[in-house]
Design a protein around this motif. Structure first.
Motif, PDB file in Angstrom:
ATOM      1  N   ILE A   1       0.853  -1.203   0.000  1.00 41.98           N
ATOM      2  CA  ILE A   1       0.000   0.000   0.000  1.00 41.98           C
ATOM      3  C   ILE A   1       0.878   1.239   0.000  1.00 41.98           C
ATOM      4  O   ILE A   1       0.651   2.181  -0.772  1.00 41.98           O
ATOM      5  CB  ILE A   1      -0.940   0.015   1.225  1.00 41.98           C
ATOM      6  N   MET A   2       1.892   1.232   0.860  1.00 46.91           N
ATOM      7  CA  MET A   2       2.773   2.396   0.965  1.00 46.91           C
ATOM      8  C   MET A   2       3.523   2.647  -0.345  1.00 46.91           C
ATOM      9  O   MET A   2       3.695   3.795  -0.757  1.00 46.91           O
ATOM     10  CB  MET A   2       3.740   2.210   2.134  1.00 46.91           C
ATOM     11  N   LYS A   3       3.933   1.583  -1.007  1.00 48.27           N
ATOM     12  CA  LYS A   3       4.628   1.725  -2.292  1.00 48.27           C
ATOM     13  C   LYS A   3       3.707   2.392  -3.318  1.00 48.27           C
ATOM     14  O   LYS A   3       4.122   3.327  -4.008  1.00 48.27           O
ATOM     15  CB  LYS A   3       5.074   0.352  -2.792  1.00 48.27           C
ATOM     16  N   PHE A   4       2.452   1.960  -3.376  1.00 46.23           N
ATOM     17  CA  PHE A   4       1.535   2.516  -4.369  1.00 46.23           C
ATOM     18  C   PHE A   4       1.134   3.946  -4.031  1.00 46.23           C
ATOM     19  O   PHE A   4       0.975   4.775  -4.932  1.00 46.23           O
ATOM     20  CB  PHE A   4       0.304   1.620  -4.533  1.00 46.23           C
ATOM     21  N   VAL A   5       1.005   4.279  -2.749  1.00 46.77           N
ATOM     22  CA  VAL A   5       0.702   5.667  -2.369  1.00 46.77           C
ATOM     23  C   VAL A   5       1.881   6.563  -2.716  1.00 46.77           C
ATOM     24  O   VAL A   5       1.700   7.677  -3.223  1.00 46.77           O
ATOM     25  CB  VAL A   5       0.325   5.767  -0.873  1.00 46.77           C
TER      26      VAL A   5
ATOM     27  N   ARG B   1       4.059   6.061  -5.096  1.00 50.26           N
ATOM     28  CA  ARG B   1       4.051   6.218  -6.555  1.00 50.26           C
ATOM     29  C   ARG B   1       2.956   7.187  -7.000  1.00 50.26           C
ATOM     30  O   ARG B   1       3.173   7.979  -7.924  1.00 50.26           O
ATOM     31  CB  ARG B   1       3.841   4.868  -7.236  1.00 50.26           C
ATOM     32  N   ALA B   2       1.803   7.121  -6.349  1.00 50.35           N
ATOM     33  CA  ALA B   2       0.712   8.050  -6.697  1.00 50.35           C
ATOM     34  C   ALA B   2       1.153   9.486  -6.449  1.00 50.35           C
ATOM     35  O   ALA B   2       0.877  10.384  -7.252  1.00 50.35           O
ATOM     36  CB  ALA B   2      -0.541   7.725  -5.883  1.00 50.35           C
ATOM     37  N   ARG B   3       1.880   9.711  -5.348  1.00 50.03           N
ATOM     38  CA  ARG B   3       2.370  11.059  -5.046  1.00 50.03           C
ATOM     39  C   ARG B   3       3.338  11.533  -6.137  1.00 50.03           C
ATOM     40  O   ARG B   3       3.271  12.678  -6.581  1.00 50.03           O
ATOM     41  CB  ARG B   3       3.061  11.085  -3.687  1.00 50.03           C
ATOM     42  N   GLU B   4       4.232  10.640  -6.558  1.00 47.29           N
ATOM     43  CA  GLU B   4       5.163  10.986  -7.634  1.00 47.29           C
ATOM     44  C   GLU B   4       4.398  11.335  -8.914  1.00 47.29           C
ATOM     45  O   GLU B   4       4.765  12.273  -9.630  1.00 47.29           O
ATOM     46  CB  GLU B   4       6.118   9.827  -7.903  1.00 47.29           C
ATOM     47  N   CYS B   5       3.350  10.595  -9.196  1.00 45.50           N
ATOM     48  CA  CYS B   5       2.547  10.845 -10.405  1.00 45.50           C
ATOM     49  C   CYS B   5       1.849  12.195 -10.340  1.00 45.50           C
ATOM     50  O   CYS B   5       1.714  12.876 -11.356  1.00 45.50           O
ATOM     51  CB  CYS B   5       1.529   9.725 -10.611  1.00 45.50           C
TER      52      CYS B   5
ATOM     53  N   ASN C   1      -4.076   4.584 -11.364  1.00 38.78           N
ATOM     54  CA  ASN C   1      -3.720   3.162 -11.317  1.00 38.78           C
ATOM     55  C   ASN C   1      -3.097   2.786  -9.976  1.00 38.78           C
ATOM     56  O   ASN C   1      -3.405   1.737  -9.403  1.00 38.78           O
ATOM     57  CB  ASN C   1      -2.750   2.810 -12.447  1.00 38.78           C
ATOM     58  N   ASN C   2      -2.233   3.645  -9.468  1.00 40.46           N
ATOM     59  CA  ASN C   2      -1.567   3.355  -8.198  1.00 40.46           C
ATOM     60  C   ASN C   2      -2.519   3.469  -7.008  1.00 40.46           C
ATOM     61  O   ASN C   2      -2.457   2.638  -6.094  1.00 40.46           O
ATOM     62  CB  ASN C   2      -0.348   4.254  -8.020  1.00 40.46           C
TER      63      ASN C   2
ATOM     64  N   GLU D   1      -0.451  12.401   4.273  1.00 35.99           N
ATOM     65  CA  GLU D   1      -1.270  12.040   5.435  1.00 35.99           C
ATOM     66  C   GLU D   1      -1.462  10.523   5.507  1.00 35.99           C
ATOM     67  O   GLU D   1      -1.270   9.904   6.566  1.00 35.99           O
ATOM     68  CB  GLU D   1      -2.634  12.718   5.360  1.00 35.99           C
ATOM     69  N   VAL D   2      -1.839   9.922   4.380  1.00 35.97           N
ATOM     70  CA  VAL D   2      -2.062   8.475   4.336  1.00 35.97           C
ATOM     71  C   VAL D   2      -0.774   7.734   4.674  1.00 35.97           C
ATOM     72  O   VAL D   2      -0.789   6.758   5.441  1.00 35.97           O
ATOM     73  CB  VAL D   2      -2.621   8.047   2.958  1.00 35.97           C
ATOM     74  N   MET D   3       0.343   8.196   4.140  1.00 33.70           N
ATOM     75  CA  MET D   3       1.631   7.552   4.435  1.00 33.70           C
ATOM     76  C   MET D   3       1.949   7.624   5.933  1.00 33.70           C
ATOM     77  O   MET D   3       2.475   6.677   6.504  1.00 33.70           O
ATOM     78  CB  MET D   3       2.751   8.201   3.628  1.00 33.70           C
ATOM     79  N   GLY D   4       1.605   8.732   6.563  1.00 35.16           N
ATOM     80  CA  GLY D   4       1.823   8.858   8.004  1.00 35.16           C
ATOM     81  C   GLY D   4       1.026   7.824   8.788  1.00 35.16           C
ATOM     82  O   GLY D   4       1.549   7.173   9.691  1.00 35.16           O
TER      83      GLY D   4
END
Length: 154
Positions: free
Chosen positions: A32-36, A38-42, A53-54, A106-109
């Motif tokens: 989950i953390m990896k995809f979040v 990546r979403a931030r990078e996108c 997608n992420n 926030e989600v990553m935290g």
């Protein structure tokens, strides 16, 4: 099997198959953390489709974790965990709707806090010890083991 992706896939399957339920849960949280991330990078580069997608892949994992919770036998802790996952699911949805990297942070935290809490219960020592006898089973550990199995992929 000459393709490096095939080797990675086999290795990952072996890792999952050999992991205990808590380790599997940690792997899912890492996913989950990896995809979040990546979403931030996108969001930063303006790639809306990949951001979507992420976040969808992260949401799929959260949905899986929510489905594994047995609120009937898990009682109040299971209900609370389900609420936490529900909140994370809503915030993942907000990432798509608002395209805001602050929501990713926030989600990553929240995920980091959750992962650290679960990891602190991991009985596996990452550093190998000299040959030692395994500890005798503790009857008081059984309820925790069953709670972990209910909330992790078996």
């Amino acid at each position: 099997m000459n393709n490096p992706a095939d080797f990675r896939s086999v290795y990952l399957q072996q890792q999952v198959a050999n992991a205990n339920p808590l380790q599997q849960l940690l792997m899912l949280l890492d996913g989950i953390m990896k995809f979040v991330s990546r979403a931030r990078e996108c969001i930063n580069v303006g790639d809306i489709q990949e951001r979507h997608n992420n976040t969808r892949r992260a949401m799929d994992i959260v949905a899986h974790l929510m489905g594994m919770i047995d609120v009937t036998s898990g009682g109040e802790p299971a209900v609370r965990l389900r609420r936490i996952y529900g909140y994370i699911m809503r915030r993942l949805s907000d990432i798509d709707f608002k395209n805001d990297p602050a929501i990713c942070d926030e989600v990553m935290g929240h995920l980091t806090t959750m992962r650290n809490a679960w990891a602190s219960m991991n009985p596996v020592n990452p550093q190998p010890q000299q040959a030692a006898l395994p500890p005798k089973p503790d009857a008081s550990a059984a309820p925790m083991d069953s709670a972990i199995k209910r909330n992790a992929v078996a």
